[in-house]
Scaffold this motif. Structure first.
Motif, mmCIF file in Angstrom:
data_model
loop_
_atom_site.group_PDB
_atom_site.id
_atom_site.type_symbol
_atom_site.label_atom_id
_atom_site.label_comp_id
_atom_site.label_asym_id
_atom_site.label_seq_id
_atom_site.Cartn_x
_atom_site.Cartn_y
_atom_site.Cartn_z
ATOM 1 N N MET A 83 -32.733 -81.148 -16.801
ATOM 2 C CA MET A 83 -33.081 -81.182 -18.225
ATOM 3 C C MET A 83 -34.468 -81.777 -18.452
ATOM 4 O O MET A 83 -35.136 -81.466 -19.435
ATOM 5 C CB MET A 83 -32.035 -81.960 -19.018
ATOM 6 N N GLY A 84 -34.904 -82.625 -17.501
ATOM 7 C CA GLY A 84 -36.237 -83.198 -17.604
ATOM 8 C C GLY A 84 -37.340 -82.252 -17.173
ATOM 9 O O GLY A 84 -38.507 -82.482 -17.449
ATOM 10 N N GLY A 85 -36.986 -81.179 -16.453
ATOM 11 C CA GLY A 85 -37.967 -80.157 -16.113
ATOM 12 C C GLY A 85 -38.492 -80.194 -14.700
ATOM 13 O O GLY A 85 -39.591 -79.723 -14.426
ATOM 14 N N THR A 86 -37.707 -80.733 -13.752
ATOM 15 C CA THR A 86 -38.179 -80.742 -12.366
ATOM 16 C C THR A 86 -38.330 -79.317 -11.835
ATOM 17 O O THR A 86 -37.602 -78.412 -12.242
ATOM 18 C CB THR A 86 -37.212 -81.541 -11.462
ATOM 19 N N GLN A 87 -39.292 -79.135 -10.919
ATOM 20 C CA GLN A 87 -39.489 -77.808 -10.320
ATOM 21 C C GLN A 87 -38.706 -77.623 -9.016
ATOM 22 O O GLN A 87 -38.462 -76.509 -8.591
ATOM 23 C CB GLN A 87 -40.978 -77.558 -10.041
ATOM 24 N N GLN A 100 -27.307 -87.389 -12.181
ATOM 25 C CA GLN A 100 -28.731 -87.486 -11.855
ATOM 26 C C GLN A 100 -29.353 -86.092 -11.745
ATOM 27 O O GLN A 100 -30.486 -85.872 -12.185
ATOM 28 C CB GLN A 100 -28.903 -88.258 -10.539
ATOM 29 N N THR A 101 -28.605 -85.161 -11.175
ATOM 30 C CA THR A 101 -29.069 -83.783 -11.058
ATOM 31 C C THR A 101 -29.285 -83.170 -12.438
ATOM 32 O O THR A 101 -30.313 -82.536 -12.702
ATOM 33 C CB THR A 101 -28.053 -82.946 -10.261
ATOM 34 N N ALA A 102 -28.319 -83.367 -13.324
ATOM 35 C CA ALA A 102 -28.440 -82.844 -14.690
ATOM 36 C C ALA A 102 -29.657 -83.433 -15.392
ATOM 37 O O ALA A 102 -30.388 -82.727 -16.094
ATOM 38 C CB ALA A 102 -27.167 -83.147 -15.479
ATOM 39 N N ALA A 103 -29.902 -84.728 -15.197
ATOM 40 C CA ALA A 103 -31.060 -85.373 -15.825
ATOM 41 C C ALA A 103 -32.358 -84.762 -15.326
ATOM 42 O O ALA A 103 -33.275 -84.479 -16.113
ATOM 43 C CB ALA A 103 -31.039 -86.876 -15.530
ATOM 44 N N LEU A 155 -30.385 -89.863 -20.355
ATOM 45 C CA LEU A 155 -31.349 -89.605 -21.426
ATOM 46 C C LEU A 155 -32.674 -90.315 -21.171
ATOM 47 O O LEU A 155 -33.743 -89.774 -21.467
ATOM 48 C CB LEU A 155 -30.760 -90.016 -22.776
ATOM 49 N N GLU A 156 -32.626 -91.519 -20.598
ATOM 50 C CA GLU A 156 -33.868 -92.212 -20.244
ATOM 51 C C GLU A 156 -34.638 -91.419 -19.191
ATOM 52 O O GLU A 156 -35.874 -91.317 -19.255
ATOM 53 C CB GLU A 156 -33.567 -93.611 -19.723
#
Length: 437
Positions: A235-239, A229-232, A172-173
């Motif tokens: 969900m954080g919006g990496t391209q 880490q992949t899920a984070a 979440l961080e």
């Protein structure tokens, strides 16, 4: 910036990436690959101008115009001084090379991402989430200012800037960090630099999962860590995304480990549903509050760096390095005291056999590469090489000269990476790190 047969490269060839000593190596690497149809990312920094020139030269031989080339060079020298250490030249000439690339590519390689401003290595060195984005965006500000000082219009190059984030374990961080970084960059580009195009305000980001968070103990647990880490990151919006392998803490990955890392990414992409929606955690009270907190902390760091005179001055004074070191020390003390649990390291340990089937790079790789490079030197037009390197030396001494065309000409004569960098060393000197203690 060293050739494979340089004494400084002994024992390293093949262990830190593909050995590229001359245009010949780049030709071999991309043989059968149409550079007009692929996008290539090169994690190269101090010698980025030379590797980009080699790529352009290979494309030219294939009949692909530079205007059609797509890809990215990392080209982020400031984080090298702050966290990673693979620098060659002092900050001022290094910044010149970067702005030379910005200017050249805006005219001749417009689809190329000219820099990947990197927080990854800052985080790997021990920074917090807020420090990762603060120090990286401060570096980004310095690059934009250098480009503006060189006479470029912000909207002519800002759309080709990209970023590189770490994906750590606290899911979440990390999501909040990604969200805060987008807001920070958009605000700065619009309000500080007066960018007009939406693309100039957009934070385009590649992410790599956190190598430093993977353990040598109970290595299969690293598969779970990489998945989180992949899920984070998603969900954080990496391209775009790179997933590390389970044996990262022990050696270069085996093919089997690489496949598991790839499948992790594919399962998240195609089975989890996390990639089906933009900003899936937007609106969560906790994530929104943490986004605001990270934004505020990062902005406070940026303001302090501004007051010091910018990222270059802050690095020269050792401020950024010291902040990272103190965060790394605090983390390690928490692990050693048991305040922070690392599964398999300070809790839930088991007796294990020594790891087997690790990848080992044979020393013959370096020997063979050295022989190939020496053969290139023996069979090229040495007069053409000498003339190109002499022209580069003259150009390097004149701050008003864009060095990219001169480097490109040197590359085409099969001048080696080391020879080109040595000419620039003669003019620019070498950077020597100073203690921050």
């Amino acid at each position: 910036g060293y050739d494979s047969d340089d004494v400084m490269a002994e024992g390293e060839v093949g262990k830190v990436g593909v050995a590229i000593d001359s245009l010949k190596d780049m030709e071999i690497l991309f043989d059968g690959i149409d550079l007009g149809k692929v996008s290539t990312s090169m994690t190269i920094n101090a010698p980025a101008s030379v590797l980009l020139a080699m790529y352009i030269a290979v494309a030219e031989k294939q009949g692909v115009p530079s205007t059609e080339l797509m890809g990215t060079i990392q080209n982020d020298i400031l984080k090298e001084y702050a966290a990673r250490g693979t620098y060659i030249f002092p900050p001022k000439p290094s910044m010149r090379l970067i702005t030379n690339i910005f200017e050249y590519c805006s005219q001749y390689v417009p689809k190329w991402n000219t820099i990947s401003i990197s927080g990854y290595h800052i985080r790997e060195a021990g920074s917090t989430a807020a420090q990762e984005i603060a120090f990286t965006i401060a570096d980004g500000i310095a690059y934009v200012e250098a480009a503006l000082k060189a006479g470029l219009d912000v909207d002519s190059f800002a759309g080709r800037l990209s970023f590189f984030w770490n994906a750590h374990n606290n899911v979440l961080e990390e999501v909040a960090k990604f969200r805060a970084s987008r807001r920070l960059w958009a605000t700065i580009m619009k309000e500080r630099f007066g960018a007009k195009k939406p693309k100039s305000m957009m934070l385009r980001v590649h992410t790599q999962t956190a190598g430093s968070m993977l353990t040598a103990q109970q290595v299969d647990n690293n598969i779970v860590r990489v998945a989180l880490q992949t899920a984070a990151a998603v969900m954080g919006g990496t391209q775009s995304l790179h997933t590390n392998s389970r044996d990262e803490a022990l050696a270069l990955p085996t093919e089997a480990s690489v496949q598991v890392a790839l499948r992790t990414q594919q399962i998240v992409a195609y089975e989890s549903g996390l990639a089906d929606v933009v900003d899936p955690l937007g609106g969560s009270y906790y994530v929104e509050a943490m986004t605001n907190a990270i934004y505020d902390e990062a902005m406070a760091y940026i303001k302090k760096i501004d007051e010091m005179g910018g990222a270059v001055v802050a690095i020269e004074k050792g401020y950024i390095q010291k902040e990272i070191q103190e965060s790394a020390y605090k983390w390690q003390m928490e692990v050693e005291s048991g305040l922070r649990t690392i599964v398999g390291v300070n809790k839930f340990q088991v007796e294990e056999e020594a790891p087997k089937d690790l990848l080992r790079v044979d020393a013959s790789v370096g020997v063979n590469q050295s022989k190939k490079t020496q053969a290139v030197r023996a069979n090229r037009d040495q007069a053409a090489v000498d003339a190109a390197l002499a022209a580069l030396k003259v150009g390097a001494a004149d701050e008003n000269v864009n060095l990219m065309p001169l480097i490109l000409e040197a590359v085409k004569t099969y001048a080696t990476l080391g020879e080109i960098c040595n000419v620039l060393r003669e003019v620019f000197g070498e950077y020597e790190a100073h203690s921050t203690l």
